[in-house]
Scaffold this motif. Structure first.
Motif, PDB file in Angstrom:
ATOM      1  N   TYR A  23     -60.934-108.733   5.307  1.00 23.07           N
ATOM      2  CA  TYR A  23     -60.411-107.634   6.068  1.00 23.07           C
ATOM      3  C   TYR A  23     -58.993-106.918   6.032  1.00 23.07           C
ATOM      4  O   TYR A  23     -58.151-108.165   6.109  1.00 23.07           O
ATOM      5  N   PRO A  24     -58.746-105.871   5.944  1.00 22.95           N
ATOM      6  CA  PRO A  24     -57.168-105.630   5.935  1.00 22.95           C
ATOM      7  C   PRO A  24     -56.729-106.146   7.382  1.00 22.95           C
ATOM      8  O   PRO A  24     -57.500-105.667   8.324  1.00 22.95           O
ATOM      9  N   PRO A  25     -55.277-106.077   7.394  1.00 18.44           N
ATOM     10  CA  PRO A  25     -54.758-106.207   8.972  1.00 18.44           C
ATOM     11  C   PRO A  25     -54.915-105.125   9.779  1.00 18.44           C
ATOM     12  O   PRO A  25     -54.841-103.860   9.353  1.00 18.44           O
ATOM     13  N   GLY A  26     -55.498-105.399  11.036  1.00 14.06           N
ATOM     14  CA  GLY A  26     -55.783-104.401  11.949  1.00 14.06           C
ATOM     15  C   GLY A  26     -56.881-103.545  11.814  1.00 14.06           C
ATOM     16  O   GLY A  26     -56.981-102.419  12.553  1.00 14.06           O
ATOM     17  N   HIS A  27     -57.946-104.152  10.776  1.00 11.43           N
ATOM     18  CA  HIS A  27     -59.060-103.231  10.626  1.00 11.43           C
ATOM     19  C   HIS A  27     -59.764-103.015  11.938  1.00 11.43           C
ATOM     20  O   HIS A  27     -60.068-104.206  12.730  1.00 11.43           O
ATOM     21  N   LEU A  28     -60.506-102.121  12.224  1.00 14.74           N
ATOM     22  CA  LEU A  28     -61.331-101.860  13.255  1.00 14.74           C
ATOM     23  C   LEU A  28     -62.837-101.474  12.788  1.00 14.74           C
ATOM     24  O   LEU A  28     -63.026-100.456  11.905  1.00 14.74           O
TER      25      LEU A  28
END
Length: 260
Positions: A23-28
């Motif tokens: 997942y990319p950083p900060g993905h929700l």
């Protein structure tokens, strides 16, 4: 299987589906639910899992067991996951609420092996044995206390979610009571009945949980100051008492477990 959507393989006739996802950083991952139970392992980074009942913070190299059909969302902070999606009737012992657990070396290595399997992996031989051993290892895990309960009522839950998003040591019971148009005594009694803790105890635990993602990029001294502790020693003592591990464990650079 890596970076394969669950929907693409959910119908495959296997009780356990191993999937790896970056997942990319900060993905929700916004609110959703799975038909299957999920064992969600954060090989790197920190995950914060929310349900209607509480919030679970998952430190690096830990995992969370998510019951089947549980509506949840996950905030990914620099996370690469290795998941098992499991038919509910294959794990009648699965907990009824989300549960954070440790992931010892054997379980970690089994997960890394399993996500290389095809969706229709063999039901005999090595692949079947790895999957069977994974379930034995998960069943042996002991719950870790990285969570806080949320009140059932919407007004109190909103207070708590706001605090989790921005924990402030200066918040008082009186301020929270005023936001709900209640006396401080009535508010405290109601809060305790819905969470099992006094508001002050709940806020203290919430602040300590908030420290886990902060420790990814800040020192123990910096985090203790941001969370309102008088000294790093006071913060370290409170954190260790609550979670059984010193906060410095989460600031030390480690070899990426995905590298083998």
């Amino acid at each position: 299987m890596k970076n394969v959507p669950l929907a693409d393989v959910d119908a495959v006739d296997r009780a356990v589906l191993p999937l790896g996802t970056d997942y990319p950083p900060g993905h929700l991952l916004d609110w959703h639910a799975h038909r299957r139970a999920q064992f969600l392992y954060g090989a790197t980074g920190v995950m914060v899992v929310d349900t209607a009942d509480g919030t679970w913070t998952v430190p690096p190299e830990r995992a969370v067991l998510i019951p089947a059909a549980t509506r949840h969302r996950v905030r990914m902070l620099g996370v690469s996951t290795r998941s098992l999606y499991i038919e509910p009737d294959a794990v009648p012992w699965w907990p009824g609420t989300c549960t954070v657990v440790d992931v010892p070396p054997l379980l970690r290595e089994l997960l890394l092996v399993a996500v290389e399997f095809e969706a229709d992996y063999s039901l005999t031989g090595r692949e079947a044995s790895v999957v069977s051993l994974l379930l034995y290892e998960i069943a042996a895990r002991t719950p870790l206390p990285f969570h806080v309960a949320l009140p059932a009522s919407a007004d109190l839950a909103t207070l708590c979610r706001d605090y989790l998003a921005d924990p402030d040591a200066g918040v008082t019971n009186a301020a929270w009571a005023a936001r709900t148009a209640m006396s401080e005594r009535a508010f405290t009694r109601r809060f305790r009945s819905e969470t099992g803790d006094s508001p002050a105890v709940w806020r203290t635990r919430a602040r300590l949980l908030a420290a886990v993602p902060l420790l990814r990029t800040a020192s123990v001294s910096e985090v203790s100051g941001r969370l309102g502790y008088a000294s790093p020693a006071a913060f370290t003592a409170a954190f260790t008492r609550a979670f059984g591990v010193a906060p410095s464990r989460f600031t030390t650079s480690r070899r990426n477990p995905l590298q083998g």
